[in-house]
Design an enzyme around this catalytic site. Sequence first.
Site, short mmCIF file in Angstrom:
data_model
loop_
_atom_site.label_atom_id
_atom_site.label_comp_id
_atom_site.label_asym_id
_atom_site.label_seq_id
_atom_site.Cartn_x
_atom_site.Cartn_y
_atom_site.Cartn_z
N LYS A 109 0.96 -1.23 0.19
CA LYS A 109 -0.11 0.08 0.09
C LYS A 109 0.89 1.28 0.15
CE LYS A 109 0.69 1.38 4.53
NZ LYS A 109 1.65 2.41 4.98
N ASP A 145 -2.98 -0.84 10.62
CA ASP A 145 -2.99 -0.89 8.98
C ASP A 145 -3.79 -2.21 8.35
OD1 ASP A 145 -1.95 1.57 8.89
OD2 ASP A 145 -0.02 0.52 8.25
#
Length: 282
Positions: free
Chosen positions: A13, A138
């Site tokens: 990401k 996350d």
Amino acid sequence: MSTPQLVLPAPAKLNLMLHILGRRPDGYHELQTLFQFLDYGDELGFSVREDGEIHLQTDVPGVPHDSNLIVKAARALQQQSGCTLGMDIWLEKRLPMGGGIGGGSSDAATTLLALNHLWQLGWDEDRLAQLGLTLGADVPVFVRGHAAFAEGVGEILTPVDPEEPWYLVLVPQVSVSTAEIFSDPLLTRDTPPIKVRPVPKGNSRNDCKAVVERRYPEVRNALNLLGKFTEAKLTGTGSCVFGAFPNKAEADKVSALLTETLTGFVAKGSNISMLHRKLQIL
């Protein structure tokens, strides 16, 4: 190595922006960030065991077996679900540790989704994301698999659909400690909150950048080099830096110039993670 029953990606990401609004009484930081996935990442293989044991068959240098987020995720799901089955897990590691591109969190999320499928638990995304949050802030965005504007400590997610350019990601050979950056006395902690929509563009930045640049000259060097060709940004708390390009050819051209001295890769931005695209066809 035996052939795994299931092979799934664990995508990287990027934090397209990261604003720190303040520090909470519990020591965590209130933040706003924009997550987007890359079509690039680690790869994990899974095979069910009947004896209930969880075995990561791949050594990860510097990370003890029982401390690996993959093993922690598998054991947490096993314990919470009461499942008596086990799992053999293999890891092909491409994402750097301490790079700010989500390697450990993504591996954990892929593990949760894979085991939910292979153990036939039937857990929904909300339940898996809630368990994922206990492993790391996350992890939920990887469980949900959609680009998102995140608030709170990163756990309040609003799906968004920013542009999907090609990115060149440079990987300085340093591992940045998130705790070290967030505890730095010079870290900006008073950025005013912004609205989710429109998707943040011009007024976005990474509040960790100045601290990381000061502590890690390798990161500052990568930002300066990439900044000669496009706007260079830091993802997460570093160490990776990235720049957007309108097409693969332009990203590849700059990559060829910079990766003579720096490690890096070119990848397409994606608002639906490649993990979820793979799961949809199972």
